[in-house]
Motif scaffolding. Structure first.
Motif, short mmCIF file in Angstrom:
data_model
loop_
_atom_site.label_atom_id
_atom_site.label_comp_id
_atom_site.label_asym_id
_atom_site.label_seq_id
_atom_site.Cartn_x
_atom_site.Cartn_y
_atom_site.Cartn_z
N ARG A 1 68.80 -39.23 105.62
CA ARG A 1 69.80 -38.37 104.79
C ARG A 1 70.86 -37.92 105.79
N GLU B 1 71.76 -36.07 97.30
CA GLU B 1 70.53 -35.34 96.88
C GLU B 1 69.49 -35.97 96.02
N ILE C 1 67.75 -39.03 97.65
CA ILE C 1 66.63 -38.22 98.68
C ILE C 1 65.40 -37.88 98.13
#
Length: 392
Positions: free
Chosen positions: A343, A369, A372
């Protein structure tokens, strides 16, 4: 490459060999000369128990778990994921309240969902560099974490068969693309009789780093001539330069490394294969876009598949090859920490990727996001390979 892929068996030998062991903190380690004193203090990590709802990871094409053994006469110093608490810069904010409560870490400012997504970063100013990652304190933190994960994943500092010589008489080693000098420092500490030097094009990454008596740092670009005489080093280690070296420059780089390597000396190249396994739709979209964008800079995201052939093409004798898989967000603490590394790497490349994707900052943040969050569910992982060659 088939023989390497066959090494990626489902049993993770770097996890404790106890039956049903579920966490790398159960790993049997020896705390001795190969570890510095502060590292030894944190080897008593608590286990991270499995939950009843945890699913079994499907076997990806290359199988997501490596089989490792100590290389003959090689360095076998092991690493604990708890190592991060000691060697990484102190960090204060956890990824979420559950993680913070479970591990009580001090190094998670890198993972807070709203952290450093829009902060201005410092990047390389080298004219011919294609490297998209920053050269600042946040990147130092990420590189430190990444070093620990690779040392832990491969269960060794290096695979060059020079351990005995390093202990008895000392040798002259070079860390190419050393960054903040994590590998340089660890090897220098483990082998005080050796001279261990690091070279990187970004002096800001190793500026201010504590230097041991047998360490030195130099500024240099491996795409050009390095600032060393011919036949200087007994061993050269280069890792994770995949985003820094264009595909058409790899043969030139290996030739330059051979120039400064002594006859009979060893070169170790360690790179990931960025064709990830078991990707969710958003993570696949992000990785495909990144790989396509880097292809425009002539960067081959599967360069690891070609390294053995390139080394032999330059007249080297291939000594050994090694394979390792890295889970992202699953399979214990090391998987969670690898997800932080991934990330933060994407965040570091954000200015370049948003431009390449023709995407707004907000759109990038959203897809990152989502990507991930998918990794633990899909059991995403990637493989990395290390090749050792000898100059003849």
């Amino acid at each position: 490459m088939g023989n390497l892929n066959s090494k990626l068996k489902l049993k993770r030998s770097h996890i404790s060999k106890k039956k049903n062991a579920g966490d790398p903190s159960d790993k049997e380690v020896s705390v001795g000369k190969d570890l510095n004193p502060t590292t030894a203090e944190v080897f008593k990590g608590e286990s991270d128990p499995k939950t009843e709802t945890e699913t079994t990871a499907p076997a990806p094409p290359y199988e997501s778990s490596p089989s490792k053994s100590t290389p003959p006469n090689g360095d076998a110093s092991t690493a604990s994921i708890s190592d991060v608490e000691t060697v990484s810069t102190k960090m204060t904010v956890a990824i979420n309240s559950e993680t913070a409560e479970k591990w009580q870490p001090e190094y998670y400012h890198l993972m807070r969902p709203d952290a450093r997504l829009d902060q201005k970063r410092r990047y390389h100013a080298v004219e011919n560099s294609v490297y998209p990652l920053p050269a600042d304190i946040e990147e130092q933190d990420r590189l430190e974490l990444q070093h620990i994960l690779y040392r832990y994943g491969f269960n060794a500092q290096f695979h060059m068969p020079i351990h005995v010589q390093m202990m008895r008489q000392g040798l002259h080693l070079l860390d190419v693309g050393c960054g903040p000098g994590s590998w340089t420092r660890d090897v220098a500490f483990c082998y005080p009789e050796a001279q261990v030097w690091g070279v990187d094009m970004a002096q800001s990454l190793f500026a201010g780093v504590e230097v041991l008596p047998n360490m030195k740092f130099f500024t240099g670009n491996v795409l050009e001539s390095l600032p060393f005489e011919d036949n200087t080093f007994d061993g050269i280690y280069q890792r994770l330069m995949i985003l820094a070296i264009p595909n058409d420059k790899w043969d030139q780089v290996i030739k330059e490394l051979l120039r400064i390597l002594k006859p009979g000396g060893y070169l170790e190249l360690c790179e990931p294969d960025l064709e990830c396994i078991n990707m969710g739709p958003n993570f696949e979209k992000l990785m495909t876009g990144m790989n396509n964008a880097m292809s425009l800079r002539k960067v081959d995201y599967r360069i690891a598949q070609t390294l053995a052939g390139r080394m032999m093409k330059q007249g080297m004798k291939l000594i050994s090859d090694h394979a390792c898989s890295f889970p992202c967000g699953w399979d214990g603490k090391h998987g969670d920490l690898q997800l932080i590394n991934v990330r933060q790497g994407f965040i570091g490349m954000k200015p370049y990727l948003t431009k390449a994707f023709s995407m707004s900052s907000e759109e990038f943040d959203e897809i990152l996001e989502l990507a991930i969050a998918e990794c633990p569910e899909y059991k995403t992982c990637f493989n990395a390979y290390a090749f050792v060659g000898q100059k003849v």
